[in-house]
Design an enzyme around this catalytic site. Structure first.
Site, PDB file in Angstrom:
ATOM      1  N   TYR A 152      -9.411   4.577   2.430  1.00  0.00           N
ATOM      2  CA  TYR A 152     -10.102   3.533   3.187  1.00  0.00           C
ATOM      3  C   TYR A 152     -11.596   3.804   3.294  1.00  0.00           C
ATOM      4  CZ  TYR A 152      -5.793   1.165   4.326  1.00  0.00           C
ATOM      5  OH  TYR A 152      -4.620   0.461   4.227  1.00  0.00           O
ATOM      6  N   GLU A 156       0.823   1.941   8.088  1.00  0.00           N
ATOM      7  CA  GLU A 156       1.259   2.672   6.905  1.00  0.00           C
ATOM      8  C   GLU A 156       1.810   4.042   7.269  1.00  0.00           C
ATOM      9  OE1 GLU A 156      -2.229   2.389   4.444  1.00  0.00           O
ATOM     10  OE2 GLU A 156      -2.045   0.201   4.391  1.00  0.00           O
ATOM     11  N   HIS A 205       0.827  -1.208   0.000  1.00  0.00           N
ATOM     12  CA  HIS A 205       0.000   0.000   0.000  1.00  0.00           C
ATOM     13  C   HIS A 205       0.862   1.259   0.000  1.00  0.00           C
ATOM     14  CE1 HIS A 205      -4.056  -1.777   1.603  1.00  0.00           C
ATOM     15  NE2 HIS A 205      -3.705  -2.258   0.429  1.00  0.00           N
ATOM     16  N   VAL A 221      13.314 -14.438 -13.500  1.00  0.00           N
ATOM     17  CA  VAL A 221      13.589 -13.062 -13.078  1.00  0.00           C
ATOM     18  C   VAL A 221      13.604 -12.929 -11.566  1.00  0.00           C
ATOM     19  CG1 VAL A 221      11.199 -12.218 -13.061  1.00  0.00           C
ATOM     20  CG2 VAL A 221      13.072 -10.660 -13.683  1.00  0.00           C
ATOM     21  N   GLY A 222      13.257 -13.990 -10.846  1.00  0.00           N
ATOM     22  CA  GLY A 222      13.361 -13.977  -9.390  1.00  0.00           C
ATOM     23  C   GLY A 222      14.775 -13.819  -8.878  1.00  0.00           C
ATOM     24  N   PHE A 228       6.217 -12.480  -6.801  1.00  0.00           N
ATOM     25  CA  PHE A 228       5.874 -11.339  -7.639  1.00  0.00           C
ATOM     26  C   PHE A 228       4.367 -11.374  -7.941  1.00  0.00           C
ATOM     27  CE2 PHE A 228      10.424 -11.503  -9.475  1.00  0.00           C
ATOM     28  CZ  PHE A 228      10.873 -10.744  -8.423  1.00  0.00           C
ATOM     29  N   GLY A 229       3.792 -10.213  -8.190  1.00  0.00           N
ATOM     30  CA  GLY A 229       2.369 -10.132  -8.487  1.00  0.00           C
ATOM     31  C   GLY A 229       1.558  -9.930  -7.221  1.00  0.00           C
ATOM     32  N   TYR A 269      11.832  -3.740  -3.003  1.00  0.00           N
ATOM     33  CA  TYR A 269      11.412  -3.324  -4.338  1.00  0.00           C
ATOM     34  C   TYR A 269      11.032  -1.851  -4.341  1.00  0.00           C
ATOM     35  CZ  TYR A 269       6.756  -3.941  -2.236  1.00  0.00           C
ATOM     36  OH  TYR A 269       5.663  -3.862  -1.402  1.00  0.00           O
TER      37      TYR A 269
END
Length: 405
Positions: free
Chosen positions: A95, A137, A85, A277-278, A398-399, A190
């Site tokens: 929210y 967050e 998030h 790609v990992g 991933f994803g 990432y």
């Protein structure tokens, strides 16, 4: 705290959600995007089209209903969601929008079964979950903003280098367009980037692992071009980056995030297991340990289809050749004429930890997994079967997925 009555009402909906959860989440997303189309810029529309996001949300909502008495068991999942998030710029005001459409969808999908009492119970439960996520967050936003070189939201970065790594993967070197510095990050994390997709008329975000060690004046992401499949269209963002983003171009980047990273609170041996790609977060971890002159035992195990898609081969080979504490094991599913054992690959076939157990299983090691979901499930099962403790296995998917299980 939720009342016992509210908890019982929410928990009682778990069996219904297991059956109708995806129908509910599909309705929810369609409703939200109809009334709040600006949020299409925030959500990955490829995941929407393929149904991955709807299934992921349905699973999360069902799990929350099942564990409403003790949501703390979901904290690993919550932590992963919070990082995602923050990387996408989700803010507290979002929210209220999500809650409005989620509750309306419960009424519209469940019909007469959605009594006022049940909807009120879910409103209270959603409010509790939203408060938890917002607080976590806020902590991450503050951490990102207050570290040297840090920021929140989107920041313009200029492409200062573009390097093909294989037939599918290209690295992009990114420096702040404002001339500032970049923050420290944990090896394995990432960043989100976003580009305009003309076919959709939308800005679209994607997450890509940082593929180099922290502590430099630029960031590096290594992006796989996603071709069209039998059931899926070509990746719009990955192809846009490969085809249209050149040196000198500018890209929106969010601060580094992610709960998958090297554990730096000890000196345990490190085993890095990747498919395709990992390998990108694994190279970040490897480079960091090498830059730090860390002498712990390191194993780099990688699997890919063939030499044409084997990214960063020479880089990893050079490290393994120059450092006695680093050993590699590369698997090719297809070995071609001219492929040299030891240089191009070490083993034929898919990654088989049982076949290399003496190399890959190191007493007291931490094991890091990244790659396609099926790859991670197989490697996790292999590690457990070889006696590795579950708390020593750390995985990144991933994803929309979470830890492979």
């Amino acid at each position: 705290m939720l009342s016992p009555q509210v908890r019982e009402l929410v928990k009682a909906t778990a069996p219904v959600l297991k059956v109708h959860g995806v129908a509910l989440t599909k309705h929810f997303y369609a409703r939200m995007f109809q009334h709040n189309p600006e949020l299409k810029h925030v959500f990955n529309q490829a995941h929407q089209a393929g149904g991955a996001q709807q299934h992921a949300l349905a699973g999360a909502v069902t799990a929350y209903a099942e564990h409403i008495d003790d949501p703390s068991v979901l904290m690993p999942v919550v932590t992963r969601i919070v990082h995602k998030h923050v990387s996408l710029g989700i803010r507290p005001e979002h929210y209220a929008i999500v809650g409005k459409h989620l509750l309306a969808s419960i009424r519209e999908v469940l019909g007469d079964a959605a009594t006022d009492e049940l909807v009120d119970a879910w409103a209270a439960a959603y409010g509790q979950l939203a408060d938890l996520l917002i607080a976590e967050e806020a902590r991450l936003y503050a951490e990102s903003a207050n570290k040297p070189g840090g920021w929140t939201g989107w920041r313009a970065f200029r492409v200062v280098g573009k390097q093909p790594e294989s037939a599918e993967i290209t690295s992009f070197y990114l420096a702040p367009a404002d001339g500032g510095t970049v923050p420290a990050y944990r090896p394995g994390q990432y960043v989100s980037v976003r580009v305009y997709v003309p076919e959709l008329g939308l800005m679209q975000p994607r997450q890509y692992s940082l593929s180099d060690a922290p502590g430099q004046d630029r960031l590096r992401i290594s992006v796989k071009r996603e071709p069209a499949g039998d059931q899926t269209p070509a990746g719009r963002v990955s192809n846009a980056l490969h085809d249209r983003l050149e040196e000198g171009g500018v890209l929106d980047v969010a601060p580094p995030q992610g709960d998958f990273h090297l554990r730096e609170d000890g000196d345990a041996p490190v085993v890095l297991l990747s498919g395709g790609v990992g390998l990108t977060p694994m190279v970040s971890i490897l480079n960091h340990l090498v830059r730090a002159n860390d002498d712990r035992q390191i194993r780099f195990v990688h699997g890919c289809r063939d030499r044409s898609v084997h990214a960063m081969r020479d880089h990893v080979n050079d490290i393994a050749a120059s450092r006695a504490n680093v050993r590699k094991a590369v698997f090719y599913e297809e070995v071609a004429h001219g492929d040299q054992p030891g240089r191009d690959y070490d083993h034929k076939g898919r990654v088989d930890l049982h076949a290399i157990r003496e190399e890959a299983i190191v007493p007291g090691a931490d094991y890091y997994l990244c790659g396609p979901a099926a790859f991670m499930r197989a490697q996790r099962e292999a590690l457990l079967g070889l006696g590795v403790a579950e708390d020593r296995i750390h995985a990144e998917a991933f994803g929309t997925g979470g830890v492979a299980a």
